[in-house]
Enzyme design. Structure first.
Site, PDB file in Angstrom:
ATOM      1  N   GLY A 202       0.438   3.987   3.940  1.00 20.12           N
ATOM      2  CA  GLY A 202      -0.376   4.771   4.857  1.00 20.12           C
ATOM      3  C   GLY A 202       0.153   6.208   5.279  1.00 20.12           C
ATOM      4  O   GLY A 202      -0.149   6.802   6.436  1.00 20.12           O
TER       5      GLY A 202
ATOM      6  N   HIS B  23      10.404   8.990   2.346  1.00 20.60           N
ATOM      7  CA  HIS B  23      10.290   7.326   1.999  1.00 20.60           C
ATOM      8  C   HIS B  23      11.637   6.770   1.915  1.00 20.60           C
ATOM      9  O   HIS B  23      12.004   5.538   1.739  1.00 20.60           O
ATOM     10  CB  HIS B  23       9.824   7.224   0.517  1.00 20.60           C
ATOM     11  CG  HIS B  23       8.264   7.529   0.596  1.00 20.60           C
ATOM     12  ND1 HIS B  23       7.212   7.131   1.429  1.00 20.60           N
ATOM     13  CD2 HIS B  23       7.433   8.051  -0.541  1.00 20.60           C
ATOM     14  CE1 HIS B  23       6.113   7.589   0.982  1.00 20.60           C
ATOM     15  NE2 HIS B  23       6.299   7.983  -0.058  1.00 20.60           N
TER      16      HIS B  23
ATOM     17  N   LYS C  87      -9.070   2.348  -1.079  1.00 18.21           N
ATOM     18  CA  LYS C  87     -10.292   1.469  -0.004  1.00 18.21           C
ATOM     19  C   LYS C  87     -10.084   1.716   1.415  1.00 18.21           C
ATOM     20  O   LYS C  87     -10.699   1.677   2.197  1.00 18.21           O
ATOM     21  CB  LYS C  87      -9.946   0.133  -0.433  1.00 18.21           C
ATOM     22  CG  LYS C  87     -10.795  -0.362  -1.769  1.00 18.21           C
ATOM     23  CD  LYS C  87     -10.793  -1.949  -1.567  1.00 18.21           C
ATOM     24  CE  LYS C  87     -11.839  -2.482  -2.490  1.00 18.21           C
ATOM     25  NZ  LYS C  87     -11.765  -4.019  -2.734  1.00 18.21           N
TER      26      LYS C  87
HETATM   27  P1  A3P Z   1      -5.193   1.397  -0.399  1.00 11.97           P
HETATM   28  O1  A3P Z   1      -4.816   1.670  -1.869  1.00 11.97           O
HETATM   29  O2  A3P Z   1      -5.245  -0.027  -0.019  1.00 11.97           O
HETATM   30  O3  A3P Z   1      -6.726   1.795  -0.307  1.00 11.97           O
HETATM   31  P2  A3P Z   1      -0.046   6.243   1.063  1.00 11.97           P
HETATM   32  O4  A3P Z   1      -0.682   7.210   1.910  1.00 11.97           O
HETATM   33  O5  A3P Z   1       1.398   5.730   1.897  1.00 11.97           O
HETATM   34  O6  A3P Z   1       0.015   6.740  -0.274  1.00 11.97           O
HETATM   35  O7  A3P Z   1      -0.923   4.920   0.940  1.00 11.97           O
HETATM   36  C1  A3P Z   1      -2.179   5.181   0.448  1.00 11.97           C
HETATM   37  C2  A3P Z   1      -2.919   3.930   1.141  1.00 11.97           C
HETATM   38  O8  A3P Z   1      -3.462   4.328   2.284  1.00 11.97           O
HETATM   39  C3  A3P Z   1      -4.073   3.515   0.292  1.00 11.97           C
HETATM   40  O9  A3P Z   1      -4.492   2.254   0.335  1.00 11.97           O
HETATM   41  C4  A3P Z   1      -5.268   4.566   0.875  1.00 11.97           C
HETATM   42  O10 A3P Z   1      -6.451   4.126   0.545  1.00 11.97           O
HETATM   43  C5  A3P Z   1      -4.818   4.302   2.482  1.00 11.97           C
HETATM   44  N1  A3P Z   1      -5.261   5.569   3.113  1.00 11.97           N
HETATM   45  C6  A3P Z   1      -5.276   6.799   3.036  1.00 11.97           C
HETATM   46  N2  A3P Z   1      -5.673   7.466   3.734  1.00 11.97           N
HETATM   47  C7  A3P Z   1      -6.180   6.828   4.839  1.00 11.97           C
HETATM   48  C8  A3P Z   1      -6.795   6.681   6.192  1.00 11.97           C
HETATM   49  N3  A3P Z   1      -6.973   7.845   6.519  1.00 11.97           N
HETATM   50  N4  A3P Z   1      -7.048   5.653   6.821  1.00 11.97           N
HETATM   51  C9  A3P Z   1      -6.592   4.295   6.484  1.00 11.97           C
HETATM   52  N5  A3P Z   1      -6.027   4.323   5.243  1.00 11.97           N
HETATM   53  C10 A3P Z   1      -5.837   5.204   4.440  1.00 11.97           C
END
Ligand code: A3P
Length: 310
Positions: A54, A116, A276
């Site tokens: 996230g 990270h 998602k």
């Molecule tokens: P999913 O693949 O389960 O949908 P990161 O930002 O650390 O790369 O993580 C990506 C994950 O966060 C993805 O999860 C993405 O869809 C979700 N994500 C991105 N923006 C978001 C938001 N505004 N609210 C909730 N989830 C979000």
């Protein structure tokens, strides 16, 4: 340095074991350079996550909170409307890989950075100054599923040497900690303990809690950063506005995050950071035996810490 193919990528995509954690070579180079050159300031805010937990969301939330006087969410010039959160809040390992000693002194305060890496690998000045850390973690089952989909998107379809490894093999690696910046549990435990020992320094958040009650989590973040929402802001809908602006539905539907070929981060399309945005999608992807395997790892590694996932 021990090296192994990454769990998301191809045989040409190696991860290196360094001080107990696995890194892609460019991330490791970047963080080693940052250890030498990054000078934290007391007012800095450092966002720490494991990939796919996230990060994109946290970057947009913290940027919106700390810049709320300058950019109200109804403002047509709010940067999130035209720039992906990764173009607004840089990763330390990325900027110090691109240039081993970049000038970051001109960034207006409070400077926001993301990373990270584990606490032990952070540049020393982050630990010795009063800068704040926010750590976001997520259920590792959802991290794995998210990572697998991300890998499928970013892998080069034209390069035959670049194939996704079979899902079972990828999953086994993930459970052994062989994943970008893994093992996941070592990092989560480190920051979890620090947040208990020094809550002024480290705020520990969970993706699932943000999804469950974003308003209370936004308030918590603002308090941690020393800029709590006033009653007036609350009644005027400032907190709701930030939650809406940064929601998955809103951000993923913005043109800048929808089209192919627009990148804020290395070779990754902006749109690849949105899939998602749900809790529990692992139920649609993991087999019973995979669930059993990862539950055992989580139980074994985390049970003493009290850290659990809904
Ligand atoms: P999913 O693949 O389960 O949908 P990161 O930002 O650390 O790369 O993580 C990506 C994950 O966060 C993805 O999860 C993405 O869809 C979700 N994500 C991105 N923006 C978001 C938001 N505004 N609210 C909730 N989830 C979000």
């Amino acid at each position: 340095l021990e090296s192994l193919p990454s769990e998301i990528g191809s045989t040409s995509d190696l991860l290196y074991l360094y001080n107990g954690f696995w890194y892609a070579p460019e991330d490791l180079e970047g963080i080693l350079a940052a250890q030498q050159h990054f000078q934290a300031q007391d007012t800095d805010i450092i966002l720490v996550t494991t990939p796919k937990s996230g990060t994109t969301w946290l970057k947009s939330l913290v940027f919106s909170i700390t810049n709320r006087k300058q950019y109200t969410v109804s403002d047509q010039i709010h940067p999130l409307l035209t720039t992906n959160p990764h173009g607004i809040v840089p990763f330390i390992e990325q900027i110090y890989y691109d240039n081993t000693n970049p000038d970051v002194s001109h960034i207006p305060s409070p400077r926001l950075f993301a990373t990270h890496v584990s606490y032990t690998m952070l540049p020393e000045s982050i630990k010795t100054t009063k800068c704040r850390i926010i750590y976001l973690c997520r259920n590792p089952k959802d991290i794995f599923v998210s990572m697998r989909h991300f890998g499928a998107k970013i892998i080069s379809p034209t390069n035959p040497a670049c194939q996704l490894i079979p899902v079972e093999e990828a999953f086994n690696k993930f459970c052994r900690g062989v994943t970008w910046f893994g093992p996941f549990w070592e990092q989560a435990l480190e920051y979890c303990e620090l947040s208990l020992e020094n809550p002024d320094k480290v705020l520990f958040l969970k993706y699932e809690d943000l999804k469950g009650d974003i308003i209370s989590q936004l308030k918590k973040i603002a308090v941690h950063l020393g800029c709590p929402f006033s009653l007036k802001e609350e009644t005027e809908g400032v907190i709701d506005g930030i939650a809406r602006m940064c929601s998955f539905e809103h951000l993923s539907n913005l043109e800048v995050n929808k089209v192919t070929g627009v990148r804020s981060l290395w070779m990754v399309d902006n749109k690849d950071f949105f899939r998602k945005g749900e809790v529990g999608d692992w139920k649609n992807h993991l087999t019973d035996s995979m669930v059993e395997q990862i539950d055992q790892v989580v139980e074994q590694k985390l049970h003493c810490s009290g850290l659990t996932f809904k």
